[in-house]
Motif scaffolding. Structure first.
Motif, PDB file in Angstrom:
ATOM      1  N   TYR A   1      -0.923   2.655   9.530  1.00 11.45           N
ATOM      2  CA  TYR A   1      -2.593   2.474   9.725  1.00 11.45           C
ATOM      3  C   TYR A   1      -3.095   3.859  10.275  1.00 11.45           C
ATOM      4  O   TYR A   1      -3.229   4.197  11.450  1.00 11.45           O
ATOM      5  CB  TYR A   1      -2.588   1.478  10.979  1.00 11.45           C
ATOM      6  CG  TYR A   1      -4.071   0.878  11.008  1.00 11.45           C
ATOM      7  CD1 TYR A   1      -5.188   1.184  10.430  1.00 11.45           C
ATOM      8  CD2 TYR A   1      -4.283  -0.499  11.954  1.00 11.45           C
ATOM      9  CE1 TYR A   1      -6.420   0.538  10.570  1.00 11.45           C
ATOM     10  CE2 TYR A   1      -5.411  -0.612  12.046  1.00 11.45           C
ATOM     11  CZ  TYR A   1      -6.452  -0.382  11.290  1.00 11.45           C
ATOM     12  OH  TYR A   1      -7.691  -0.945  11.462  1.00 11.45           O
TER      13      TYR A   1
ATOM     14  N   MET B   1       7.753  -3.167  10.727  1.00 15.83           N
ATOM     15  CA  MET B   1       7.963  -1.996   9.930  1.00 15.83           C
ATOM     16  C   MET B   1       7.304  -0.936  10.353  1.00 15.83           C
ATOM     17  O   MET B   1       6.285  -0.940  11.184  1.00 15.83           O
ATOM     18  CB  MET B   1       7.569  -2.302   8.367  1.00 15.83           C
ATOM     19  CG  MET B   1       8.386  -2.961   7.402  1.00 15.83           C
ATOM     20  SD  MET B   1       9.624  -2.219   7.079  1.00 15.83           S
ATOM     21  CE  MET B   1      10.047  -1.931   5.627  1.00 15.83           C
TER      22      MET B   1
ATOM     23  N   PHE C   1      -8.245  -1.476   0.709  1.00 18.32           N
ATOM     24  CA  PHE C   1      -8.017  -0.813   2.201  1.00 18.32           C
ATOM     25  C   PHE C   1      -6.662  -0.895   2.650  1.00 18.32           C
ATOM     26  O   PHE C   1      -6.403  -1.158   4.007  1.00 18.32           O
ATOM     27  CB  PHE C   1      -9.027  -1.545   3.237  1.00 18.32           C
ATOM     28  CG  PHE C   1      -9.335  -0.496   4.296  1.00 18.32           C
ATOM     29  CD1 PHE C   1      -9.667   0.535   4.096  1.00 18.32           C
ATOM     30  CD2 PHE C   1      -9.168  -0.949   5.721  1.00 18.32           C
ATOM     31  CE1 PHE C   1     -10.096   1.669   5.224  1.00 18.32           C
ATOM     32  CE2 PHE C   1      -9.507  -0.154   6.808  1.00 18.32           C
ATOM     33  CZ  PHE C   1      -9.958   1.148   6.434  1.00 18.32           C
TER      34      PHE C   1
ATOM     35  N   PRO D   1       1.902  -6.428   3.432  1.00 22.17           N
ATOM     36  CA  PRO D   1       1.484  -6.183   4.859  1.00 22.17           C
ATOM     37  C   PRO D   1       0.206  -6.887   5.638  1.00 22.17           C
ATOM     38  O   PRO D   1      -0.549  -7.360   4.741  1.00 22.17           O
ATOM     39  CB  PRO D   1       0.897  -4.615   4.361  1.00 22.17           C
ATOM     40  CG  PRO D   1       0.330  -4.940   3.115  1.00 22.17           C
ATOM     41  CD  PRO D   1       1.043  -6.027   2.520  1.00 22.17           C
TER      42      PRO D   1
ATOM     43  N   ILE E   1      -2.985  -6.454   7.202  1.00 18.97           N
ATOM     44  CA  ILE E   1      -3.954  -5.487   7.235  1.00 18.97           C
ATOM     45  C   ILE E   1      -5.278  -6.088   8.270  1.00 18.97           C
ATOM     46  O   ILE E   1      -5.980  -7.001   7.835  1.00 18.97           O
ATOM     47  CB  ILE E   1      -4.801  -5.500   5.911  1.00 18.97           C
ATOM     48  CG1 ILE E   1      -3.758  -4.775   4.947  1.00 18.97           C
ATOM     49  CG2 ILE E   1      -6.167  -4.483   5.785  1.00 18.97           C
ATOM     50  CD1 ILE E   1      -3.857  -3.334   4.625  1.00 18.97           C
ATOM     51  N   ALA E   2      -5.265  -5.374   9.326  1.00 17.10           N
ATOM     52  CA  ALA E   2      -6.192  -5.726  10.311  1.00 17.10           C
ATOM     53  C   ALA E   2      -6.081  -7.169  10.849  1.00 17.10           C
ATOM     54  O   ALA E   2      -7.060  -8.122  10.454  1.00 17.10           O
ATOM     55  CB  ALA E   2      -7.723  -5.323   9.864  1.00 17.10           C
ATOM     56  N   CYS E   3      -5.081  -7.542  11.162  1.00 20.68           N
ATOM     57  CA  CYS E   3      -4.788  -8.771  11.980  1.00 20.68           C
ATOM     58  C   CYS E   3      -4.667 -10.094  10.858  1.00 20.68           C
ATOM     59  O   CYS E   3      -4.983 -11.034  11.214  1.00 20.68           O
ATOM     60  CB  CYS E   3      -5.794  -9.105  13.213  1.00 20.68           C
ATOM     61  SG  CYS E   3      -5.898  -8.108  14.163  1.00 20.68           S
TER      62      CYS E   3
ATOM     63  N   PRO F   1       0.577  -9.005  14.248  1.00 20.96           N
ATOM     64  CA  PRO F   1       0.182  -9.833  13.248  1.00 20.96           C
ATOM     65  C   PRO F   1      -1.067 -10.658  13.453  1.00 20.96           C
ATOM     66  O   PRO F   1      -1.651 -11.380  12.778  1.00 20.96           O
ATOM     67  CB  PRO F   1       1.450 -10.827  12.692  1.00 20.96           C
ATOM     68  CG  PRO F   1       2.168 -10.843  14.253  1.00 20.96           C
ATOM     69  CD  PRO F   1       1.768  -9.482  14.817  1.00 20.96           C
TER      70      PRO F   1
ATOM     71  N   GLY G   1       0.797  -1.257   0.003  1.00 21.94           N
ATOM     72  CA  GLY G   1       0.040   0.053   0.229  1.00 21.94           C
ATOM     73  C   GLY G   1       0.730   1.253   0.111  1.00 21.94           C
ATOM     74  O   GLY G   1       0.524   2.189  -0.751  1.00 21.94           O
TER      75      GLY G   1
ATOM     76  N   LEU H   1      -4.825   1.935   2.440  1.00 25.06           N
ATOM     77  CA  LEU H   1      -4.746   3.459   3.121  1.00 25.06           C
ATOM     78  C   LEU H   1      -3.506   4.177   2.374  1.00 25.06           C
ATOM     79  O   LEU H   1      -3.150   5.136   2.743  1.00 25.06           O
ATOM     80  CB  LEU H   1      -4.832   3.517   4.455  1.00 25.06           C
ATOM     81  CG  LEU H   1      -5.967   2.732   5.165  1.00 25.06           C
ATOM     82  CD1 LEU H   1      -5.965   3.066   6.574  1.00 25.06           C
ATOM     83  CD2 LEU H   1      -7.113   3.950   4.496  1.00 25.06           C
TER      84      LEU H   1
ATOM     85  N   CYS I   1       4.655  -5.842   9.372  1.00 27.28           N
ATOM     86  CA  CYS I   1       3.377  -5.221  10.185  1.00 27.28           C
ATOM     87  C   CYS I   1       4.343  -4.141  11.157  1.00 27.28           C
ATOM     88  O   CYS I   1       5.328  -4.173  11.365  1.00 27.28           O
ATOM     89  CB  CYS I   1       2.561  -6.082  10.632  1.00 27.28           C
ATOM     90  SG  CYS I   1       3.326  -7.026  11.979  1.00 27.28           S
ATOM     91  N   ALA I   2       3.394  -3.662  11.746  1.00 29.68           N
ATOM     92  CA  ALA I   2       3.721  -2.573  13.112  1.00 29.68           C
ATOM     93  C   ALA I   2       3.852  -3.272  14.393  1.00 29.68           C
ATOM     94  O   ALA I   2       4.023  -2.782  15.325  1.00 29.68           O
ATOM     95  CB  ALA I   2       2.664  -1.512  13.078  1.00 29.68           C
TER      96      ALA I   2
HETATM   97  C1  LIG Z   1      -5.894  -0.845   7.189  1.00 29.77           C
HETATM   98  C2  LIG Z   1      -4.800  -1.184   8.149  1.00 29.77           C
HETATM   99  C3  LIG Z   1      -4.807  -2.133   8.975  1.00 29.77           C
HETATM  100  C4  LIG Z   1      -3.535  -2.555   9.472  1.00 29.77           C
HETATM  101  N1  LIG Z   1      -3.520  -3.430  10.612  1.00 29.77           N
HETATM  102  C5  LIG Z   1      -2.467  -3.873  11.091  1.00 29.77           C
HETATM  103  C6  LIG Z   1      -2.416  -4.947  11.983  1.00 29.77           C
HETATM  104  O1  LIG Z   1      -3.356  -5.641  12.606  1.00 29.77           O
HETATM  105  N2  LIG Z   1      -1.450  -5.186  12.835  1.00 29.77           N
HETATM  106  C7  LIG Z   1      -0.266  -4.448  12.696  1.00 29.77           C
HETATM  107  O2  LIG Z   1       0.758  -4.864  12.962  1.00 29.77           O
HETATM  108  N3  LIG Z   1      -0.169  -3.581  11.450  1.00 29.77           N
HETATM  109  C8  LIG Z   1      -1.087  -3.408  10.919  1.00 29.77           C
HETATM  110  N4  LIG Z   1      -1.077  -2.084   9.960  1.00 29.77           N
HETATM  111  C9  LIG Z   1       0.230  -1.702   9.561  1.00 29.77           C
HETATM  112  C10 LIG Z   1       0.747  -2.253   8.181  1.00 29.77           C
HETATM  113  O3  LIG Z   1       0.768  -3.657   8.143  1.00 29.77           O
HETATM  114  C11 LIG Z   1       2.182  -1.941   8.077  1.00 29.77           C
HETATM  115  O4  LIG Z   1       2.497  -0.486   8.167  1.00 29.77           O
HETATM  116  C12 LIG Z   1       2.993  -2.408   6.958  1.00 29.77           C
HETATM  117  O5  LIG Z   1       4.275  -2.186   6.854  1.00 29.77           O
HETATM  118  C13 LIG Z   1       2.534  -1.394   5.536  1.00 29.77           C
HETATM  119  O6  LIG Z   1       3.162  -2.196   4.469  1.00 29.77           O
HETATM  120  P1  LIG Z   1       2.755  -1.197   3.014  1.00 29.77           P
HETATM  121  O7  LIG Z   1       3.708  -0.013   3.139  1.00 29.77           O
HETATM  122  O8  LIG Z   1       3.423  -2.723   1.959  1.00 29.77           O
HETATM  123  O9  LIG Z   1       1.405  -1.324   2.531  1.00 29.77           O
HETATM  124  C14 LIG Z   1      -2.253  -1.795   9.143  1.00 29.77           C
HETATM  125  C15 LIG Z   1      -2.253  -0.995   8.317  1.00 29.77           C
HETATM  126  C16 LIG Z   1      -3.323  -0.704   7.517  1.00 29.77           C
HETATM  127  C17 LIG Z   1      -3.481   0.395   6.423  1.00 29.77           C
END
Ligand SMILES: Cc1cc2nc3c(=O)[nH]c(=O)nc-3n(C[C@H](O)[C@H](O)[C@H](O)COP(=O)(O)O)c2cc1C
Length: 259
Positions: A120, A116, A219, A53, A55-57, A90, A7, A221, A86-87
């Motif tokens: 979110y 990373m 989604f 990534p 996205i929402a668990c 997971p 994303g 974002l 993820c942040a």
């Molecule tokens: C809608 C949404 C939900 C997310 N849910 C989680 C989550 O449940 N747990 C988590 O650790 N990070 C969550 N993240 C953070 C992303 O996994 C994380 O920043 C990832 O590195 C984004 O990768 P990308 O830049 O390739 O999209 C979420 C991000 C978004 C946009």
């Protein structure tokens, strides 16, 4: 082959770094889905990785659905692995990927994670800018470890400790946020950056204003995170929260990382 979905560029950063070290190719899952292509040729000795990534668990639905349908032409028990980033939460992501693979007759056997900076933007929690580089430095070390494990074709699935049902519910609830209204206010300058970053082509510019087709939206974002005037929001939860784009990402759907 490394199949990725990204994303805001973190997954692309990881996919690209891994591809360089493994002398491998990267392929965008969103591009394949846009073209309705689920059949891909692979060589017998080629490893196949999925980078995405959380996205929402869970993995993004676009990734899970792709894995359930994909057909690898020439597949002969190739080594399959998954790399989520993820942040920090997971939950049951690896289990979902493993089961999605099984539905397509694929045995994903290497499971890896990378921490990373979070994107979110419906959440207020955010990393200060100086911490972002710290995370990226750390992630380079982690990528080197993963590359070494992929070369050894490590199989390491461990059942997550979290409750599957609770995580499943959380994913469904959080993904409901996607159905909230796509708001574009008067500060929109019609630059089209939101459409450029949208790899699923959910956003089109109509009369210099972005319009989202919710059905295509993954989604991720990216759109809200990239908007230079903060004109774009999904519902009222993203307003005023700090944005994040991977610093090496050029902000294009078929983006490149200027590494
Ligand atoms: C809608 C949404 C939900 C997310 N849910 C989680 C989550 O449940 N747990 C988590 O650790 N990070 C969550 N993240 C953070 C992303 O996994 C994380 O920043 C990832 O590195 C984004 O990768 P990308 O830049 O390739 O999209 C979420 C991000 C978004 C946009």
């Amino acid at each position: 082959m490394i199949l990725y979905f990204s994303g805001t560029g973190n997954s692309l950063y990881i996919a690209k770094k891994m591809a360089e070290k493994l002398n491998d190719r990267i392929v965008s899952i969103a591009d394949l889905v846009n073209k309705g292509q689920h059949k891909i040729s692979v060589k017998a000795d080629e490893s196949i990785g999925f980078v995405y990534p959380v996205i929402a668990c869970a993995p993004p639905d676009i990734v899970t659905n792709f894995v359930k349908k994909v057909v690898f032409d020439g597949y002969d028990n190739n080594y399959l692995y998954s790399v989520y980033n993820c942040a920090g939460s997971p939950e049951y992501t690896s289990r979902i990927m493993k089961e999605a693979g099984e539905k397509a007759g694929l045995k994903i056997c290497g499971f890896f994670d990378v921490l990373m900076p979070g994107n979110y933007i419906t959440q207020k929690r955010h990393l200060p800018p100086e911490k972002v580089q710290e995370y990226l430095d750390h992630c380079d070390e982690r990528i080197a470890q993963i590359v070494s494990d992929v070369e050894k074709q490590v199989c390491n699935y461990k059942k997550e400790k979290h409750s599957f049902l609770l995580s499943y519910g959380l994913h469904k609830l959080a993904v409901l946020e996607k159905t909230e209204k796509f708001i574009v206010d008067d500060t929109c300058v019609g630059c089209g950056k939101c459409a450029d970053i949208c790899s699923t082509q959910a956003i089109t510019m109509q009369g210099k204003k972005p319009v989202r087709e919710e059905k295509r939206c993954a989604f991720c974002l990216g759109c809200v995170n990239v908007c230079p005037t903060r004109a774009l929001n999904v519902g009222n939860k993203t307003q005023g929260n700090p944005q994040y784009i991977n610093p090496y990402y050029d902000g294009k759907a078929r983006g490149v990382c200027q590494l």
